[in-house]
Design a protein around this motif. Structure first.
Motif, PDB file in Angstrom:
ATOM      1  N   MET A 195       0.822  -1.207   0.000  1.00  0.00           N
ATOM      2  CA  MET A 195       0.000   0.000   0.000  1.00  0.00           C
ATOM      3  C   MET A 195       0.860   1.263   0.000  1.00  0.00           C
ATOM      4  SD  MET A 195      -2.959  -1.063  -0.383  1.00  0.00           S
ATOM      5  CE  MET A 195      -3.704   0.562  -0.275  1.00  0.00           C
ATOM      6  N   GLN A 196       1.977   1.219   0.699  1.00  0.00           N
ATOM      7  CA  GLN A 196       2.875   2.376   0.702  1.00  0.00           C
ATOM      8  C   GLN A 196       3.357   2.683  -0.716  1.00  0.00           C
ATOM      9  OE1 GLN A 196       6.328   1.931   3.192  1.00  0.00           O
ATOM     10  NE2 GLN A 196       7.293   3.794   2.426  1.00  0.00           N
ATOM     11  N   ASN A 197       3.780   1.632  -1.433  1.00  0.00           N
ATOM     12  CA  ASN A 197       4.256   1.827  -2.804  1.00  0.00           C
ATOM     13  C   ASN A 197       3.133   2.301  -3.729  1.00  0.00           C
ATOM     14  OD1 ASN A 197       6.702   0.954  -1.864  1.00  0.00           O
ATOM     15  ND2 ASN A 197       6.861  -0.815  -3.200  1.00  0.00           N
ATOM     16  N   LEU A 198       1.942   1.725  -3.564  1.00  0.00           N
ATOM     17  CA  LEU A 198       0.826   2.086  -4.441  1.00  0.00           C
ATOM     18  C   LEU A 198       0.368   3.525  -4.202  1.00  0.00           C
ATOM     19  CD1 LEU A 198      -1.306  -1.183  -4.405  1.00  0.00           C
ATOM     20  CD2 LEU A 198       0.008  -0.265  -6.315  1.00  0.00           C
ATOM     21  N   GLY A 256       8.970   0.599  -7.596  1.00  0.00           N
ATOM     22  CA  GLY A 256       7.894   0.415  -6.630  1.00  0.00           C
ATOM     23  C   GLY A 256       6.861  -0.613  -7.043  1.00  0.00           C
ATOM     24  N   LEU A 257       6.381  -0.546  -8.291  1.00  0.00           N
ATOM     25  CA  LEU A 257       5.368  -1.501  -8.743  1.00  0.00           C
ATOM     26  C   LEU A 257       5.942  -2.900  -8.932  1.00  0.00           C
ATOM     27  CD1 LEU A 257       3.215   0.582 -11.265  1.00  0.00           C
ATOM     28  CD2 LEU A 257       2.721  -0.019  -8.891  1.00  0.00           C
ATOM     29  N   ALA A 258       7.233  -2.993  -9.261  1.00  0.00           N
ATOM     30  CA  ALA A 258       7.880  -4.308  -9.346  1.00  0.00           C
ATOM     31  C   ALA A 258       7.901  -4.967  -7.973  1.00  0.00           C
ATOM     32  CB  ALA A 258       9.308  -4.166  -9.891  1.00  0.00           C
ATOM     33  N   VAL A 259       8.154  -4.165  -6.929  1.00  0.00           N
ATOM     34  CA  VAL A 259       8.122  -4.680  -5.559  1.00  0.00           C
ATOM     35  C   VAL A 259       6.706  -5.116  -5.198  1.00  0.00           C
ATOM     36  CG1 VAL A 259       8.403  -4.062  -3.125  1.00  0.00           C
ATOM     37  CG2 VAL A 259      10.117  -3.343  -4.792  1.00  0.00           C
ATOM     38  N   VAL A 260       5.701  -4.325  -5.603  1.00  0.00           N
ATOM     39  CA  VAL A 260       4.302  -4.678  -5.343  1.00  0.00           C
ATOM     40  C   VAL A 260       3.976  -6.041  -5.928  1.00  0.00           C
ATOM     41  CG1 VAL A 260       1.910  -4.106  -5.948  1.00  0.00           C
ATOM     42  CG2 VAL A 260       3.449  -2.322  -5.125  1.00  0.00           C
ATOM     43  N   LYS A 261       4.308  -6.241  -7.181  1.00  0.00           N
ATOM     44  CA  LYS A 261       4.011  -7.514  -7.853  1.00  0.00           C
ATOM     45  C   LYS A 261       4.716  -8.678  -7.164  1.00  0.00           C
ATOM     46  CE  LYS A 261       4.295  -9.747 -12.415  1.00  0.00           C
ATOM     47  NZ  LYS A 261       2.865 -10.121 -12.488  1.00  0.00           N
TER      48      LYS A 261
END
Length: 289
Positions: A195-198, A256-261
């Motif tokens: 959520m932090q990254n998003l 950031g989105l790579a970490v999310v995935k």
């Protein structure tokens, strides 16, 4: 004469049958080598000298391929360790820089410059943290501890507590579907990092209010949607790639989105993105509980 011919035909047929079986065995060994942890060589004790020669040549190629794979894996691991090491070495001095900047008294002569330096240092610190987290995920060092969690409570609390990330950019978080409990098997720490990254990503790129929608279907689904700037330059098929930033002028590193995935998938879920005209939707699917 007829008997000799018959015997010769029988011997030839038997020879061809054995030869066919050996060829089939060689073919299966080659087909299954990708699924074997330690691919074995082909037999060279074959009944045909030409087949033995072929098997020896194939074994030589297989050995070369194994060495190439070993070197590639070694180089990949070295790269991961290097990124992890560099990220770790950057963290301590960056933390010190940010700490000293925060201690500077308001009203100082160069306060505007100090504020800019603090923001840049904070951005760099976030980038290093993302690098470090990605390296831990790549190396399998980020332990995932799944537990039964009420996603509605966990997500709504985090969004509301960190709404200032969006409000600083004149964006409003709009929540839907959080009124009733929605349970999932997740790692709460992973969810907070996601959520932090998003929310940081939305704050940088959203061109309108950000809608958070939680659905309780067969698998809990969180949808984050908002209008985006320069939608024609956004490739949703590449959004979760490392270092992808759409057009070159976008803010952020694309990590950031790579970490999310990576975090979602480690919890057994899925991360996807959809684009409808100017409206971008990131969809996260979690394991039901």
């Amino acid at each position: 004469m007829l008997i000799l011919l018959t015997v010769a035909l029988v011997i030839s047929a038997a020879y061809l049958l054995v030869l066919r079986r050996q060829l089939l065995r060689m073919a299966k060994r080659l087909e299954n080598r990708e699924n074997s942890r330690v691919p074995s060589n082909l037999d060279i004790n074959l009944m045909d000298r030409t087949l033995n020669r072929l098997a020896t040549a194939i074994n030589g190629c297989l050995e070369q391929e194994r060495q190439v794979r070993i070197e590639a894996l070694r180089a990949e691991q070295l790269q991961k360790d290097t990124i992890a090491g560099i990220s770790h070495d950057f963290r301590t001095p960056l933390t010190s820089v940010i700490g000293y900047l925060q201690l500077c008294k308001p009203g100082a002569e160069n306060q505007a410059y100090i504020g800019t330096a603090l923001r840049r240092a904070s951005d760099l610190n976030q980038l290093v943290e993302q690098f470090y987290e990605l390296s831990l995920l790549d190396n399998g060092e980020h332990e995932c501890r799944l537990e039964r969690v009420n996603l509605a409570n966990l997500l709504s609390e985090y969004i509301l507590e960190n709404a200032d990330l969006l409000e600083e950019r004149q964006l409003v978080p709009v929540l839907s579907g959080f009124e009733t409990p929605v349970y999932a098997h997740v790692d709460p720490g992973f969810v907070q990092r996601i959520m932090q990254n998003l929310m940081t990503n939305c704050a940088k790129h959203a061109a309108g209010d950000v809608c958070f929608t939680l659905e309780a279907s067969e698998q809990p689904i969180l949808r984050i949607s908002n209008r985006v700037k320069a939608a024609q330059k956004v490739d949703v098929h590449r959004m979760f790639e490392r270092f992808y930033t759409g057009d070159g002028a976008r803010e952020g590193s694309g990590i950031g989105l790579a970490v999310v995935k990576a975090l979602v998938e480690q919890m057994g879920g899925q991360a996807t993105a959809l684009l409808d005209r100017e409206n971008l939707e990131i969809r996260l699917t979690f394991q039901s509980a």
